[in-house]
Design a protein around this motif. Structure first.
Motif, PDB file in Angstrom:
ATOM      1  N   CYS A  28       0.838  -1.212   0.000  1.00 21.09           N
ATOM      2  CA  CYS A  28       0.000   0.000   0.000  1.00 21.09           C
ATOM      3  C   CYS A  28       0.867   1.254   0.000  1.00 21.09           C
ATOM      4  N   GLY A  29       1.989   1.199   0.741  1.00 21.54           N
ATOM      5  CA  GLY A  29       2.904   2.337   0.762  1.00 21.54           C
ATOM      6  C   GLY A  29       3.528   2.595  -0.601  1.00 21.54           C
ATOM      7  N   PHE A  30       3.966   1.529  -1.281  1.00 16.80           N
ATOM      8  CA  PHE A  30       4.554   1.675  -2.613  1.00 16.80           C
ATOM      9  C   PHE A  30       3.531   2.243  -3.595  1.00 16.80           C
ATOM     10  N   THR A  31       2.324   1.702  -3.576  1.00 15.92           N
ATOM     11  CA  THR A  31       1.283   2.177  -4.481  1.00 15.92           C
ATOM     12  C   THR A  31       0.932   3.624  -4.176  1.00 15.92           C
ATOM     13  N   SER A  32       0.965   3.992  -2.899  1.00 19.31           N
ATOM     14  CA  SER A  32       0.680   5.372  -2.510  1.00 19.31           C
ATOM     15  C   SER A  32       1.741   6.327  -3.040  1.00 19.31           C
ATOM     16  N   VAL A  33       3.000   5.902  -2.996  1.00 19.29           N
ATOM     17  CA  VAL A  33       4.081   6.741  -3.525  1.00 19.29           C
ATOM     18  C   VAL A  33       3.866   7.014  -5.007  1.00 19.29           C
ATOM     19  N   VAL A  34       3.545   5.975  -5.767  1.00 24.09           N
ATOM     20  CA  VAL A  34       3.301   6.140  -7.204  1.00 24.09           C
ATOM     21  C   VAL A  34       2.113   7.069  -7.442  1.00 24.09           C
ATOM     22  N   THR A  35       1.062   6.891  -6.646  1.00 22.08           N
ATOM     23  CA  THR A  35      -0.143   7.720  -6.799  1.00 22.08           C
ATOM     24  C   THR A  35       0.172   9.192  -6.546  1.00 22.08           C
ATOM     25  N   PRO A  51       1.870  -0.043 -19.641  1.00 26.17           N
ATOM     26  CA  PRO A  51       0.876  -1.130 -19.566  1.00 26.17           C
ATOM     27  C   PRO A  51       0.406  -1.364 -18.135  1.00 26.17           C
ATOM     28  N   GLY A  52      -0.883  -1.657 -18.013  1.00 26.10           N
ATOM     29  CA  GLY A  52      -1.442  -2.011 -16.713  1.00 26.10           C
ATOM     30  C   GLY A  52      -1.998  -0.856 -15.911  1.00 26.10           C
ATOM     31  N   LEU A  53      -1.812   0.375 -16.380  1.00 20.91           N
ATOM     32  CA  LEU A  53      -2.335   1.530 -15.646  1.00 20.91           C
ATOM     33  C   LEU A  53      -3.751   1.862 -16.103  1.00 20.91           C
ATOM     34  N   ASN A  54      -4.544   2.370 -15.182  1.00 23.77           N
ATOM     35  CA  ASN A  54      -5.897   2.806 -15.525  1.00 23.77           C
ATOM     36  C   ASN A  54      -5.838   4.014 -16.450  1.00 23.77           C
ATOM     37  N   TYR A  80      -6.289  10.636  -9.083  1.00 26.52           N
ATOM     38  CA  TYR A  80      -6.202   9.546 -10.058  1.00 26.52           C
ATOM     39  C   TYR A  80      -5.521   8.353  -9.403  1.00 26.52           C
ATOM     40  N   SER A  81      -6.176   7.197  -9.453  1.00 28.40           N
ATOM     41  CA  SER A  81      -5.607   5.961  -8.911  1.00 28.40           C
ATOM     42  C   SER A  81      -5.104   5.131 -10.086  1.00 28.40           C
ATOM     43  N   THR A 141      -1.877   9.854   1.303  1.00 27.83           N
ATOM     44  CA  THR A 141      -2.636   9.403   0.129  1.00 27.83           C
ATOM     45  C   THR A 141      -4.099   9.190   0.474  1.00 27.83           C
ATOM     46  N   PHE A 142      -4.364   8.630   1.634  1.00 29.32           N
ATOM     47  CA  PHE A 142      -5.730   8.359   2.072  1.00 29.32           C
ATOM     48  C   PHE A 142      -6.538   9.658   2.141  1.00 29.32           C
ATOM     49  N   LEU A 143      -5.923  10.722   2.631  1.00 28.64           N
ATOM     50  CA  LEU A 143      -6.624  11.995   2.748  1.00 28.64           C
ATOM     51  C   LEU A 143      -6.821  12.657   1.386  1.00 28.64           C
ATOM     52  N   PHE A 144      -5.822  12.537   0.499  1.00 33.64           N
ATOM     53  CA  PHE A 144      -5.915  13.174  -0.804  1.00 33.64           C
ATOM     54  C   PHE A 144      -6.796  12.383  -1.773  1.00 33.64           C
ATOM     55  N   LEU A 145      -6.878  11.077  -1.587  1.00 31.45           N
ATOM     56  CA  LEU A 145      -7.554  10.224  -2.557  1.00 31.45           C
ATOM     57  C   LEU A 145      -9.045  10.516  -2.643  1.00 31.45           C
ATOM     58  N   GLY A 146      -9.627  10.931  -1.525  1.00 34.63           N
ATOM     59  CA  GLY A 146     -11.003  11.402  -1.572  1.00 34.63           C
ATOM     60  C   GLY A 146     -12.072  10.342  -1.471  1.00 34.63           C
TER      61      GLY A 146
END
Length: 437
Positions: free
Chosen positions: A125-132, A151-154, A168-169, A211-216
């Motif tokens: 989750c931390g790694f994915t949050s950094v990318v986000t 490839p593989g990104l939304n 954007y996730s 990330t949790f606060l910004f993700l909305g």
């Protein structure tokens, strides 16, 4: 017959361990990785499951309580007109059965490493949050280019505001990512109380909270805000409450003060001090105002999450009222729900069908008995959670269950792969915890 699952050789035990870790790690950023790992674990479990035979169902039947929901879905296939759609949906829900099978087959290999698996989940989750966050700070055109060429990104969607409508996730659905981050934060709270901490965990916690606060994801945010009170109260009680001196009146008095103070001050502070939170909830209040005065039709209301949820509830009630006992059947659900939505087109509402409540979804699909069974399942797991001896582990189990119930009032998270996996796995872990002396 001996029901203790036979151990593989050390090499195969390690293979099961790393495969399970890969399944956990893939949850926030790779459904393909989680799916492949799940399939491998199931194949590795088959010899033990075949050897144990039907006896395994008797000893570990509690773990298959969640599989009862799949039974109701399968029954509804029989009265679905669109058989292909019905079978496809049931196949997608196979995790309700396969994951409990995997767990009971490999539990002896996995139980000693639960803390390690939690760390894997948090680091993922931390790694994915950094990318986000990196994609958020980059210029929007650059983020859009990356999403189209990696490839593989939304796919990236341009919106009026990158904050008002949530970040954007890149890997999985934004709301589903929010739910996973909420679960990761609950895990971090448990690790903090159990003194399982490190510099890497600290860094992950900071990134995940940001990330949790910004993700909305407002459902996840409100659910976690509600649950944090349980942790604060438990911390106060364990730190300052002397069981020999605290009577019921004192506990209720302090609890009331904490409750009022927390649910007044915490939302106000978050709203006034954090711009991403303020922007997201300003959008909510603006949508509600437009809905009240009828001006929403002058805007692109297809992006109004409040309107979509209200219409979802309204149209699910339409389906339930027409088929209260049996439901419409999992094969015909999407078609019938869209037909219900189309009944509002004369009033100017033109929206695609959406499901935003797991409880109503189950009732509309599979009927009243399925709905009642799901309510019983939540009660059954909650009762098991309260039996966990360790205070902080019990708090974590109860918190996770409340978090799921809260989310499922606003989403159908567990009909999707990631949601089903974390939901079923959480139930298995809660049941394991309730069995420990």
């Amino acid at each position: 017959m001996n029901l203790c699952i036979m151990r593989f050789s050390p090499t195969k035990d390690q293979f099961v361990y790393y495969t399970f870790a890969a399944m956990i790690a893939g949850l926030p950023f790779s459904k393909a990785l989680s799916s492949v790992a799940l399939t491998i674990l199931l194949l590795l479990a088959l010899p033990d499951l075949i050897q144990s035979g039907s006896a395994i169902w008797q000893k570990y039947r509690a773990f298959f309580a969640v599989s009862g929901l799949l039974v109701f879905y399968l029954i509804s296939v029989g009265y679905s007109d669109q058989l292909t759609n019905a079978l496809k949906f049931c196949y997608q829900q196979n995790i309700l059965l396969t994951l409990p099978l995997i767990w009971v087959a490999h539990r002896e290999r996995l139980l000693p490493h639960l803390t390690g698996f939690l760390k894997v989940f948090i680091y993922a989750c931390g790694f994915t949050s950094v990318v986000t966050l990196l994609l958020f700070v980059l210029p929007e055109a650059t983020t859009s280019w990356i999403s189209n060429h990696v490839p593989g990104l939304n796919p990236y969607e341009y919106l009026e505001s990158r904050i008002k409508f949530g970040l954007y996730s890149p890997f999985i659905d934004r709301l589903h990512f929010s739910y996973l981050l909420g679960l990761a934060l609950l895990g971090l709270l448990w690790m903090r109380q159990k003194k399982i901490w490190s510099e890497w965990i600290t860094g992950s916690a900071i990134i995940i909270v940001t990330t949790f606060l910004f993700l909305g994801g407002r459902g996840a945010q409100l659910g976690l805000l509600l649950i944090l009170f349980i942790w604060i109260w438990k911390w106060v009680e364990s730190s300052y409450a002397n069981p020999n001196q605290w009577n019921t009146a004192k506990k209720w008095g302090l609890g009331t003060i904490l409750f009022i103070g927390y649910f007044v001050l915490a939302p106000a502070l978050l709203f006034q001090t954090l711009e991403p939170v303020k922007a997201r909830y300003d959008q909510l209040f603006w949508e509600m105002k437009l809905l009240q005065n009828g001006e929403y039709k002058q805007w692109d209301y297809r992006h109004f999450t409040t309107l979509r949820r209200l219409l979802s509830i309204k149209n699910h009630y339409r389906l339930i009222a027409r088929h209260p006992l049996s439901g419409v059947g999992v094969g015909d659900y999407r078609r019938d729900l869209q037909d219900a939505y189309n009944e509002d087109r004369d009033t100017g509402l033109d929206l695609d069908a959406n499901a935003h409540n797991q409880f109503l979804f189950i009732w509309a699909n599979a009927g009243l008995l399925a709905f009642g069974y799901f309510i019983w399942l939540m009660y059954f797991v909650g009762k098991k959670a309260m039996r966990i001896v360790d205070d902080w582990t019990r708090t974590l189990a109860v918190s996770v269950l409340i978090f799921f119930v809260f989310l499922l009032l606003f989403d159908v998270f567990i009909i999707y792969q990631i949601g089903a996996m974390v939901f079923v796995l959480s139930i298995c872990l809660i049941l394991e915890g309730s069995n420990k002396p």
